[in-house]
Design an enzyme around this catalytic site. Structure first.
Site, PDB file in Angstrom:
ATOM      1  N   GLY A   1      41.886  33.381  42.183  1.00 50.87           N
ATOM      2  CA  GLY A   1      42.581  34.375  43.003  1.00 50.87           C
ATOM      3  C   GLY A   1      43.671  35.120  42.266  1.00 50.87           C
ATOM      4  N   GLU A   2      44.203  34.564  41.162  1.00 51.95           N
ATOM      5  CA  GLU A   2      45.292  35.209  40.446  1.00 51.95           C
ATOM      6  C   GLU A   2      44.761  36.366  39.595  1.00 51.95           C
ATOM      7  OE1 GLU A   2      47.670  32.462  38.286  1.00 51.95           O
ATOM      8  OE2 GLU A   2      47.390  30.859  39.765  1.00 51.95           O
ATOM      9  N   SER A   3      45.455  37.470  39.676  1.00 49.81           N
ATOM     10  CA  SER A   3      45.017  38.667  38.955  1.00 49.81           C
ATOM     11  C   SER A   3      45.081  38.476  37.447  1.00 49.81           C
ATOM     12  CB  SER A   3      45.873  39.865  39.367  1.00 49.81           C
ATOM     13  OG  SER A   3      47.247  39.605  39.075  1.00 49.81           O
TER      14      SER A   3
ATOM     15  N   ILE B   1      42.010  36.678  36.334  1.00 48.53           N
ATOM     16  CA  ILE B   1      40.858  37.580  36.388  1.00 48.53           C
ATOM     17  C   ILE B   1      40.896  38.531  35.196  1.00 48.53           C
ATOM     18  CG2 ILE B   1      39.754  39.401  37.724  1.00 48.53           C
ATOM     19  CD1 ILE B   1      40.776  38.054  40.247  1.00 48.53           C
TER      20      ILE B   1
END
Length: 1375
Positions: A589-591, A594
């Protein structure tokens, strides 16, 4: 020669006549009007002026050829007929006749490939036939012409000159034929059938030539295009037409038809009829081409890619008929091309066969898939190759294991009757089991023929991983032995990886530690190892993978880069590649995480792209981010306003180094994401074979090792069967339980034996499980049935008897591999005996207890290969066939056989006796387990006895079997008996252990074993020690044992002492024998026998006694002479023998003394000689100890109630001291010690006993008897004193010793006998003193000296003892 010429001329004339006939026929049909108004005269003239003139011109040449017809250009006589075919003004009937004429010309082969102009003629025929024109006519005539066309097309390809056809011409022929097939749809079944048959025949003709096509030397590269140019165009058709035709056939699999569904809308579905037709043609092409396809890269790639993709796509969702054809096609591909189809075959099994068989919806389809699996299992090498190529590869599915488990799962019967699919699955399972067993036996046979010590001997230990080996790297097969070890290690790694995945899903840290501990990753950590673990291990939690890869730590970043390098994106679109990448984990979920992951993907994708669409990897990075955002936008239900295509394109302007990406490219990406979302699942699960995954699979084929073709290896066979053993045994057992058909039961037993044939090679636990599973079908182990019910079921049902025969057959044939299964076998055996189904004749064993087999004989037996092989199979299964033949109850009744006789016949076939009598060929561990089961059963474990008699009989039966095993294995007694001894100790602690029957029935058998060991006269004395140790604990278990078994013990002990005393070498052996002899001698019934045995030992076999055993012999002898009711004569004999045994002590003393003297030699001045000297000194001291023990026995005997024995004991004591005077080498102190501890106590005890009797009433006789003994003892004291005087006088303790002598003289002199009168010792003591003192004076020992008070002390003591002797002994001497 003239006759040959005439014959050739006639042949040429025949051809002319044939051509003339055909020309006439065509002309006749052309000239014949179909109706009066059909043709006008002008039209007839027109036909005559063109086509007819050509035919007439040919007729003019027919009978006047300038040369042989074979040398004439075929176009001369073919072109008129072709003109007729191509003319659109000729009636259909004439066209049909012209086609028949051409067909006849082709069939009689007027020309061949060597005829000038043959190539042009053949191509012109193709061109003419395919451009055939028909005037408008009825359908029947058209069908007739089409039938002729099909025949001519076939004739063209069958003609010898067909090899001159160009590739395009061949393709045209096939295409024309297919057009006929297509046009015939709806017009009649006959034409369509003929069209399909012709097409099939054409394909067979064309592809049968493929193996003959030459392969150019520069062909073979993955990107080679030489397939289309490898054949010279002047040489006729070749690989190019085969490629085009095969491509066309593959495309037929995608033919769709429009059908209307229930909702009234039209949908496109595959045309099943066309698919089946195409599959038939493809099958024929592959069958006839064989492995030649592998020599042509382009054709091979078509099979690998296009064909396989279609077959997998339609296989899982097709009808049973289509799936059956697909399975046949794949089987042909496997047979010829599996070397190139490793990943494709895995995909077919994974996405088609295994998936369909697991689906329980449509049974016919499931049955076809199951039959497909079974057909593969029928291939000789499939199972081992599937296991090696897939099950042993961590990156592949366990194809063999899953196939076996699918067959087992479908074999399991349900509550109802057996279904066809269950029977089919059972047949497949049996095929698989037999295949493994036969191959393992075959390898053993070959190995024995080549070398008895071949290198492929099975080792029971499993494969262990001792070092780090990259599990994702496959090794090519070079050296077979090394390669086998490699794949076994890879299989072990694969199992460990599955365990590691389980640990990782629960705790990341524990999972990584497990990887390091089992050498699955290196230390320090190799990023590629961990990346491969994440990439290829099934069952991992994708969320945890994503979290790990997204971590900013340097190690995690290295793993991420390595992870992306496991993907092959060559040839993939960006959306396909991104889907493939994201399917392997779940995006965190962490940008920032990603960001890092997309960056790594972009770099890998950019490096593998050959197009110039992207200016840099940054472009890929930005576009990937945009696609992920688009996916969220389009498929998140919380987003109400969806992004449009124009907005997406506008958002991605100027991202390609300031320039725009092609609008069409962005539009394709948008449509792909909008219609198909990214798969972002959390856990690994079943996936579908979509185009993206197929592209990935094809990319993997570039780096994957080819399919390994391998021979069978017994180590591999054992490992592979271990993966399906449990389900296989359960399935066969369940099928046996639910089936009542004789043939099926026979097949179950056959399968069971094959399982045992495999299990004998290091899979002992599987064999135990098999035996336990089939023992329950015997009905003998059912605890809830009465004996009567069990007997009824056994007598009236073939299944229990068959299972019983099977169980004992396994025990006989594979006993060397049975471990815990012996317990079940023993339980069945005991139950048979309880049911009285086990006559004594079945278990009578011929064991020579006296001599037995020699060790060399046993070695000869054990050196033979005892493994079961297929040469034994016929006789083994023949026994079951014979059993089935005799199991007809009506026939048995007709023969007058009772139920008992029928059962007895079955039991005799079991050969139960051989299990135990031939146990010498069993390995050590099998003997241990068999003995353990019998000992525990004898102790009552797991048994319930209804009566004491039943318990005794069962215990005796078990002991008989135990003893039989022991007698058969004396040559290796040291190996198994220590464990048997431990078992005996264990059973004694059982809660309900009953010692009396256990020991009572066991002791005779143990003595039999003991006698055989002694009779064998083994060089090793350990067996003797072991058996006597067990005998000792047995009779010591309970105090009542001796009382119960004294007669048996006496008999065996006497035999050992009389016959085998020379072979008794151990301390415990002599101790046990003599202790038991002593104990049994206390019983009136066995006393005489025991005493005779001891007298025999001491009289005739005393030389066999050792220093250690001598002490036990003396103890035993004393126990006999101390008995009150024993024979006086024999007791006196024993006392004499005891006294004479001093000669043995003298012999041992001299031997020890000689050795001690030798140890003082100058050459022995070493530490080893010092040790030897110490041992010899201990030997001397031990002899003195034995002398004391003998003397002590005499001393104790002097207190016996019977006077004769007392007196003989006293005189024997004197005799022993006298015999040992000079030869036992006593030191002065030693002499004093012996007299002080033996003779002095003897006199003291007799004196005390005398006084005791004097105080009793009516005891004068006993008192006087004791007084007489004391007199003898006093004389013995004097005699011994005088004998040893010169030695003991040298001792510093002589003064004290002399006082002891005088004190005892004084005590006896002053003994008060009370009312019984005078003490007669007063007459003896003075005489004794006179003799002793006189001797001492003569030897100048007792003289007055200033520094010696001995004389003074004596003088004073004499005044106290016997004052009257003072003047006699010291006449002129005073203090």
């Amino acid at each position: 020669m003239d006759r040959i010429a005439v014959r050739a001329k006639r042949k040429e004339l025949g051809i002319s006549c044939m051509l003339n006939t055909e020309v006439g026929a065509v002309l006749a049909v052309i000239r014949r009007p179909l109706s009066e108004s059909y043709l006008s005269p002008q039209e007839t003239d027109h036909c005559d002026s063109s086509v007819q003139q050509s035919l007439k011109s040919l007729r003019a040449l027919i009978f006047n050829p300038q040369q042989d017809w074979r040398t004439i250009d075929p176009s001369v006589y073919l072109s008129p007929f072709l003109e007729v075919i191509q003319s659109d003004e000729i009636p259909a009937s004439a066209t049909a006749v012209a086609l028949s004429s051409i067909l006849k010309i082709l069939k009689i082969e007027i020309f061949d490939e060597k005829t000038p102009g043959a190539k042009d003629a053949m191509n012109s025929i193709v061109s003419g036939i395919t451009s055939c024109r028909l005037e408008k006519t009825d359908l029947v005539s058209e069908d007739a012409v089409m039938m002729r066309i099909l025949q001519v097309l076939t004739g063209i390809m069958k003609h010898p000159s067909s090899e001159l056809l160009e590739d395009q011409a061949v393709c045209t022929i096939v295409n024309t034929c297919f057009q006929v097939v297509q046009q015939s749809t709806g017009r009649g079944d006959l034409l369509q059938r003929n069209g399909r048959y012709t097409m099939h025949e054409l394909i067979q003709i064309i592809f049968s030539r493929l193996p003959d096509f030459e392969v150019r030397g520069d062909e073979g590269g993955e990107d080679s295009e030489s397939d289309t140019d490898e054949i010279d165009m002047s040489g006729g058709y070749g690989i190019r037409c085969c490629i085009d035709i095969f491509h066309f056939l593959c495309s037929l699999l995608n033919v769709v038809e429009v059908v209307e569904n229930l909702e009234g809308t039209n949908v496109h579905t595959a045309d099943e009829d066309v698919q089946i037709f195409a599959l038939v043609l493809i099958n024929s092409a592959i069958e006839l081409s064989g492995d030649a396809i592998g020599q042509h890269p382009k054709l091979l790639r078509m099979v690998q890619d296009d064909l396989f993709h279609h077959l997998i796509h339609y296989g899982a969702s097709s009808s049973p008929l289509v799936l059956s054809m697909i399975c046949s096609c794949i089987l042909n591909i496997y047979h010829f091309l599996r070397k190139f189809m490793r990943l494709q075959l895995e995909a077919f099994f994974s996405f088609v066969l295994l998936r369909v068989t697991a689906f329980t919806g449509f049974l016919p389809l499931q049955e076809v898939a199951l039959e497909g699996l079974i057909n593969f299992c029928r291939q000789p090498a499939f199972i081992v190759e599937a296991y090696v190529n897939y099950d042993c590869d961590p990156m592949c599915r366990n194809i063999f294991e899953e196939t076996g488990k699918v067959l087992c799962r479908h074999t399991f019967p349900t509550s109802g009757p057996l279904t066809s699919i269950q029977i089919q699955a059972f047949e497949g399972l049996v095929i698989l089991i037999h295949n493994i067993a036969d191959n393992m036996d075959r390898e053993e046979d070959e190995g024995n023929e080549e070398d008895d010590n071949n290198s492929n001997v099975i080792k029971p230990s499993p494969v262990e991983i001792h070092e780090y080996i990259p599990f994702w790297i496959d090794k090519p097969k070079e050296d077979f032995e090394t390669w086998v070890d490699h794949i076994r290690v890879r299989k072990a790694q694969k199992r460990k990886l599955a365990i590691a995945a389980n640990h990782f899903n629960r705790d990341e840290k524990k999972g990584l530690e497990y990887l390091k501990y089992n050498y699955l990753v290196s230390d320090p950590l190799d990023p590629m190892a961990l990346a491969s673990f994440f990439r290829f291990t099934p069952g991992l939690d994708k969320t945890m993978i994503g979290d790990y890869l997204g971590d900013p730590d340097e190690l995690h970043l290295s793993v991420l880069r390595s992870f992306t390098h496991t993907f092959e994106f060559t040839g993939m679109n960006l959306d396909t590649a991104l889907r493939t990448f994201l399917e392997s984990f779940r995006l965190p979920g962490e940008s920032q995480k990603i960001e890092r992951m997309i960056e790594a993907f972009s770099e890998r994708f950019y490096d593998q792209q050959s197009s110039d669409i992207f200016a840099s990897k940054d472009t890929v990075h930005i576009l990937c981010y945009s696609l992920i955002m688009l996916n969220t936008d389009q498929h998140n239900p919380q987003v109400r306003r969806k992004m449009t295509e124009d907005e997406f394109i506008r958002n991605n302007r100027a991202i390609n180094a300031g320039n725009d990406l092609p609008k069409e490219y962005l539009s394709e990406l948008f449509q792909s994401i909008a219609t198909n979302a990214f798969a972002l699942s959390t856990h690994s699960g079943p996936v579908e074979m979509n185009p993206n995954r197929w592209i990935e699979l094809m990319n993997r084929t570039k780096t994957t090792q080819p399919f390994s073709l391998c021979q069978f290896d017994r180590r591999i066979g054992r490992d592979m069967f271990a993966t399906i053993a449990g389900p296989s045994i359960a399935a066969v057992s369940a099928f046996f339980e639910h089936s009542d058909d004789d043939e099926v039961l026979h097949e179950c037993v056959d399968a069971m034996i094959s399982i045992a044939r495999v299990a004998q090679y290091g899979l002992e636990d599987i064999l135990d499980e098999l035996i336990a599973s089939f023992c329950k079908f015997t009905t003998l182990l059912n605890p809830y049935t009465t004996p009567e019910e069990t007997l009824f079921a056994f007598s009236h049902d073939m299944k229990p008897r068959m299972a019983t025969l099977a169980v004992f057959t396994l025990a006989n044939t594979f006993g060397d591999s049975i471990r815990g299964g012996w317990r079940n076998i023993v339980d069945c055996l005991l139950k048979l005996r309880k049911l009285q189904l086990l006559p004594q004749s079945v278990i009578e064993f011929e064991i020579n207890e006296e001599n037995g087999g020699s060790e060399s004989d046993m070695n000869n037996v054990s050196s033979q290969d005892t493994k079961f092989n297929r040469r034994q199979g016929s006789s083994l299964m023949g026994r079951f066939s014979h059993f089935l033949a005799l199991d007809n109850v009506e026939e048995s009744v007709a023969l007058g056989m009772s139920e008992f006789e029928q059962n007895l016949k079955v039991i005799k076939q079991c050969r139960i006796g051989q299990i135990f009598s031939k146990s010498s060929v069993l390995p050590d561990v099998a003997v241990l387990n068999l003995g353990r089961s019998l000992i525990y059963a004898a102790a009552g474990k797991g048994q319930k006895f209804s009566t004491a008699i039943e318990e005794e009989e069962t215990v005796k039966f078990c002991w008989d079997l135990i003893i039989t095993i022991a007698l058969s294995n004396v040559h290796r007694f040291n190996m198994f008996w220590p464990s048997y001894h431990e078992y005996l100790l264990n059973v004694a602690n059982f809660p309900l252990f009953s010692p009396i029957p256990f020991v009572e029935k066991g002791l005779p058998g143990l003595f039999r074993v003991c006698i055989k060991i002694l009779a064998s006269n083994l060089q090793d004395h350990l067996p003797e020690e072991l058996i006597f140790r067990s005998l000792t604990i047995m009779w010591k278990i309970d105090k009542e044992i001796i009382e119960t078994c004294y007669d048996t013990i006496t008999e065996f002990v006497s035999k050992i002492i009389i016959d085998y005393s020379a072979n008794l070498h151990t301390n415990i052996g002599w101790k046990s024998v003599l202790q038991l002899l002593s104990l049994c001698g206390r019983h009136p019934e066995t006393k005489e026998q025991a005493v005779d045995a001891l007298i025999g030992l001491m009289s005739f076999n005393a030389s066999h006694l050792s220093q250690s055993s001598y002490a036990y012999c003396i103890d035993c002898a004393f126990s006999f002479v101390a008995l009150r009711n024993s024979s006086v004569e024999k007791n006196l004999k024993i006392l004499d023998l005891m006294a004479d045994s001093v000669t043995m002590l003298v012999k041992w003393y001299k031997t020890a003394s000689t050795d001690t003297a030798n140890s003082y030699s100058p050459a022995s001045n070493t530490s080893s000689s010092s040790s030897m000297e110490e041992n010899n000194l201990r030997g001397v001291n031990f002899v003195h100890h034995l002398f004391l023990k003998l003397s002590e026995a005499f001393r104790k005997t002097t207190l016996a109630r019977r006077e004769e024995i007392r007196n003989r004991a006293v005189t024997s004591l004197e005799k022993s001291f006298t015999m040992g005077h000079e030869d036992l080498g006593f030191t002065p102190s030693g002499c004093i010690y012996c007299i002080d501890h033996v003779i002095f106590p003897t006199i003291d005890d007799l004196h005390e006993k005398l006084l005791d009797y004097s105080r009793r009433e009516n005891a004068e006789r006993e008192m006087r008897s004791m007084e007489g003994t004391l007199k003898i003892a006093m004389k013995v004291l004097m005699n011994v004193f005088l004998v040893y005087l010169e030695q003991i006088v040298e001792s510093a303790e002589f003064r004290t010793f002399w006082l002891g002598v005088l004190r005892r003289m004084d005590t006896c002199m002053k003994a008060d006998l009370g009312e019984y009168g005078d003490n007669k010792l007063q007459e003896v003591v003075p005489e004794l003193l006179t003799t002793m003192i006189g001797t001492m004076k003569e030897k100048e020992i007792l003289v007055q000296k200033e520094d010696d008070d001995l004389w003074e002390i004596t003088y004073i003591q004499i005044q106290w003892i016997a004052p009257a002797l003072k003047d006699e002994l010291f006449p002129d001497e005073e203090i």
